[in-house]
Design a protein around this motif. Structure first.
Motif, mmCIF file in Angstrom:
data_model
loop_
_atom_site.group_PDB
_atom_site.id
_atom_site.type_symbol
_atom_site.label_atom_id
_atom_site.label_comp_id
_atom_site.label_asym_id
_atom_site.label_seq_id
_atom_site.Cartn_x
_atom_site.Cartn_y
_atom_site.Cartn_z
ATOM 1 N N ILE A 1 0.839 -1.200 0.000
ATOM 2 C CA ILE A 1 0.000 0.000 0.000
ATOM 3 C C ILE A 1 0.876 1.252 0.000
ATOM 4 C CG2 ILE A 1 -1.679 1.348 1.349
ATOM 5 C CD1 ILE A 1 -2.760 -1.399 2.415
ATOM 6 N N GLU A 2 1.874 1.260 0.885
ATOM 7 C CA GLU A 2 2.666 2.481 1.057
ATOM 8 C C GLU A 2 3.575 2.775 -0.129
ATOM 9 O OE1 GLU A 2 3.996 1.762 5.038
ATOM 10 O OE2 GLU A 2 2.104 2.565 5.842
ATOM 11 N N ALA A 3 3.924 1.730 -0.893
ATOM 12 C CA ALA A 3 4.818 1.942 -2.043
ATOM 13 C C ALA A 3 4.046 2.357 -3.302
ATOM 14 C CB ALA A 3 5.623 0.680 -2.307
ATOM 15 N N THR A 4 2.720 2.423 -3.207
ATOM 16 C CA THR A 4 1.912 2.739 -4.399
ATOM 17 C C THR A 4 1.586 4.228 -4.449
ATOM 18 O OG1 THR A 4 0.880 0.562 -4.142
ATOM 19 C CG2 THR A 4 -0.127 2.057 -5.722
ATOM 20 N N ALA A 5 1.887 4.853 -5.593
ATOM 21 C CA ALA A 5 1.584 6.279 -5.764
ATOM 22 C C ALA A 5 0.067 6.475 -5.795
ATOM 23 C CB ALA A 5 2.189 6.787 -7.070
ATOM 24 N N ASP A 6 -0.402 7.575 -5.193
ATOM 25 C CA ASP A 6 -1.846 7.849 -5.127
ATOM 26 C C ASP A 6 -2.528 7.786 -6.483
ATOM 27 O OD1 ASP A 6 -1.674 8.090 -2.457
ATOM 28 O OD2 ASP A 6 -1.858 10.274 -2.372
ATOM 29 N N GLU A 7 -1.837 8.294 -7.525
ATOM 30 C CA GLU A 7 -2.500 8.327 -8.837
ATOM 31 C C GLU A 7 -2.637 6.925 -9.440
ATOM 32 O OE1 GLU A 7 1.847 9.607 -9.722
ATOM 33 O OE2 GLU A 7 0.350 9.897 -8.137
ATOM 34 N N ASN A 8 -1.970 5.943 -8.835
ATOM 35 C CA ASN A 8 -2.103 4.560 -9.311
ATOM 36 C C ASN A 8 -3.076 3.734 -8.473
ATOM 37 O OD1 ASN A 8 -0.326 4.972 -11.416
ATOM 38 N ND2 ASN A 8 1.451 4.513 -10.162
ATOM 39 N N ILE A 9 -3.897 4.427 -7.692
ATOM 40 C CA ILE A 9 -4.923 3.740 -6.901
ATOM 41 C C ILE A 9 -6.297 4.228 -7.349
ATOM 42 C CG2 ILE A 9 -5.858 3.362 -4.582
ATOM 43 C CD1 ILE A 9 -3.079 3.806 -3.447
ATOM 44 N N ILE A 10 -7.193 3.284 -7.633
ATOM 45 C CA ILE A 10 -8.565 3.690 -7.940
ATOM 46 C C ILE A 10 -9.493 3.052 -6.918
ATOM 47 C CG2 ILE A 10 -8.479 4.241 -10.417
ATOM 48 C CD1 ILE A 10 -8.954 1.416 -11.112
ATOM 49 N N CYS A 11 -10.628 3.687 -6.678
ATOM 50 C CA CYS A 11 -11.569 3.170 -5.698
ATOM 51 C C CYS A 11 -12.960 3.075 -6.322
ATOM 52 C CB CYS A 11 -11.602 4.093 -4.478
ATOM 53 S SG CYS A 11 -12.684 3.461 -3.194
ATOM 54 N N ASN A 12 -13.622 1.947 -6.156
ATOM 55 C CA ASN A 12 -14.977 1.750 -6.689
ATOM 56 C C ASN A 12 -15.849 1.048 -5.671
ATOM 57 O OD1 ASN A 12 -13.030 1.035 -9.227
ATOM 58 N ND2 ASN A 12 -14.760 2.279 -9.843
ATOM 59 N N THR A 13 -17.149 1.282 -5.803
ATOM 60 C CA THR A 13 -18.106 0.467 -5.064
ATOM 61 C C THR A 13 -18.285 -0.825 -5.855
ATOM 62 O OG1 THR A 13 -19.213 2.479 -4.407
ATOM 63 C CG2 THR A 13 -20.445 0.456 -4.128
ATOM 64 N N ILE A 14 -18.411 -1.940 -5.159
ATOM 65 C CA ILE A 14 -18.612 -3.219 -5.846
ATOM 66 C C ILE A 14 -20.106 -3.474 -6.018
ATOM 67 C CG2 ILE A 14 -18.357 -5.721 -5.631
ATOM 68 C CD1 ILE A 14 -15.716 -5.300 -4.284
ATOM 69 N N SER A 15 -20.504 -3.722 -7.265
ATOM 70 C CA SER A 15 -21.926 -4.010 -7.490
ATOM 71 C C SER A 15 -22.081 -5.073 -8.568
ATOM 72 C CB SER A 15 -22.675 -2.725 -7.878
ATOM 73 O OG SER A 15 -21.943 -2.018 -8.832
ATOM 74 N N ASP A 16 -23.284 -5.587 -8.695
ATOM 75 C CA ASP A 16 -23.565 -6.521 -9.784
ATOM 76 C C ASP A 16 -24.979 -6.239 -10.309
ATOM 77 O OD1 ASP A 16 -25.319 -7.692 -7.965
ATOM 78 O OD2 ASP A 16 -24.276 -9.607 -7.837
ATOM 79 N N LEU A 17 -25.437 -7.070 -11.228
ATOM 80 C CA LEU A 17 -26.735 -6.861 -11.857
ATOM 81 C C LEU A 17 -27.646 -7.996 -11.426
ATOM 82 C CD1 LEU A 17 -27.858 -4.906 -14.099
ATOM 83 C CD2 LEU A 17 -27.258 -6.680 -15.750
ATOM 84 N N SER A 18 -28.840 -7.664 -10.918
ATOM 85 C CA SER A 18 -29.734 -8.788 -10.604
ATOM 86 C C SER A 18 -30.149 -9.387 -11.948
ATOM 87 C CB SER A 18 -30.928 -8.329 -9.772
ATOM 88 O OG SER A 18 -31.670 -7.389 -10.479
#
Length: 372
Positions: A245-262
């Motif tokens: 985690i600490e060695a990863t540059a902020d711009e190389n991290i993405i964040c998403n909510t996990i979802s699917d399709l009923s």
């Protein structure tokens, strides 16, 4: 007029393009992005997907650009193994192995194998209407007419919403950070996908090329939604996790909510068919989202060998694929919940440890066997 249009140049749309090319069909792929660029992070191409790429003549290229993975390991916070699935036997049986790869590398290989004029970038579909043929209106003002349309346009599919008027996106209550970095993983992890289960959270990593490592960190939103520092959430995990985690540059991290399709009742309408996430988006817990889109393309190709009537093909396609994708969507959803339990974890880990490897093998086989 274009006879066949594919909306979306993700992995599903590009694979379908390669399948149609192999069957000598002309087609155009419309993609909203201005370039097929390195978004996303790592991805695992399981044996089922690699068998399809083998038939398209792309297997070696993909193996070279990625990293071969021979086992899948689930462990606890301190790296002690809970469950392990060796896939060497299955690899031999299917003459393919799992490959972890940068998503953009894979897209590039798939796109480079298509005629250069077959992909139109900067074409974001705004409106689709059926008037005899389909009228496609794009945000850039262009309008095209098309006889056959494939919706490879993802979980939020405008085509599904406008033509089939169906589809409920379900939030899993989990969010996920994904990171990419250059890192020297301990050698024992070079050929494995490794995932650690904690309380209400998990962390996984895999080597995707000589230098690059891809990691993901998923948490239950109601317990950890207020945290912004990933390292803070995972400070009770093995130090390797914090190093990543600490060695990863902020711009190389993405964040998403996990979802699917009923599950939706129908994936097709007259002269139109959805594939991949547009039809059956799944949570990423089995690493099968893109693989199932690739299988969709493969099955459509197989059916076109026997029958050139697209509507008959679409109907057969859904009846062949339905059972497997429903199984994957449901199982993946369950794994997502179990892997992020907030309590009873030692019992869960103990029970997982009791499952014989042959059962894990059986489940793996069920997933990687192609239907045709």
């Amino acid at each position: 007029m274009n006879t066949i249009s594919i909306i979306g140049a993700g992995i599903g749309g590009l694979t379908l393009g390669n399948v149609l090319k192999q069957h000598q069909y002309d087609f155009t792929i419309y993609e909203s992005a201005s370039e097929i660029k390195p978004v996303g992070a790592g991805i695992m191409m399981a044996v089922n997907a690699m068998q399809v790429f083998d038939q398209l003549g792309l297997k070696e290229k993909i193996e070279k650009a990625g990293n071969k993975i021979h086992r899948i390991v689930i462990a606890n916070e301190s790296l002690q193994t809970i469950s392990k699935t060796e896939i060497l036997e299955l690899e031999t049986q299917y003459n393919s192995c799992n490959v972890a790869i940068h998503r953009a590398e894979l897209q590039k290989i798939l796109a480079e194998n298509l005629p250069s004029d077959s992909i139109k970038l900067n074409h974001s579909l705004q409106k689709i209407e059926k008037k005899g043929n389909y009228i496609l209106d794009f945000e850039n003002g262009n309008q095209f007419e098309s006889q056959i349309v494939f919706g490879a346009d993802g979980i939020k599919s405008p085509i599904r919403n406008q033509i089939l008027k169906t589809g409920m996106i379900r939030n899993s209550g989990q969010k996920c950070w994904r990171g990419l970095l250059d890192f020297d993983l301990p050698e024992k992890h070079h050929q494995e996908a490794f995932e650690m289960w904690g309380k209400g959270k998990r962390f996984g990593f895999v080597k995707i090329s000589d230098k690059k490592v891809y990691w993901y960190a998923c948490v239950n939103e109601k317990s950890f939604g207020k945290y912004t520092e990933i390292a803070e959430i995972f400070n009770d995990f093995d130090s390797l996790v914090l190093q990543l985690i600490e060695a990863t540059a902020d711009e190389n991290i993405i964040c998403n909510t996990i979802s699917d399709l009923s599950p939706i009742p129908k994936w097709y309408s007259e002269n139109l068919c959805l594939i991949g996430d547009a039809a059956h988006a799944t949570t990423p817990n089995m690493g099968q989202g893109a693989c199932q889109a690739i299988e969709d393309a493969y099955i459509i190709g197989k059916l076109l060998e026997k029958n050139q009537d697209f509507n008959a093909v679409f109907e057969a396609f859904q009846s062949i694929r339905r059972k497997k994708v429903d199984y994957i969507v449901n199982t993946s959803r369950t794994i997502g919940k179990v892997s992020q339990w907030e309590r009873g974890n030692s019992i869960r880990n103990f029970l997982m440890d009791m499952i014989p490897e042959s059962i894990n093998q059986k489940m793996a086989k069920k997933i990687i066997q192609l239907e045709m």
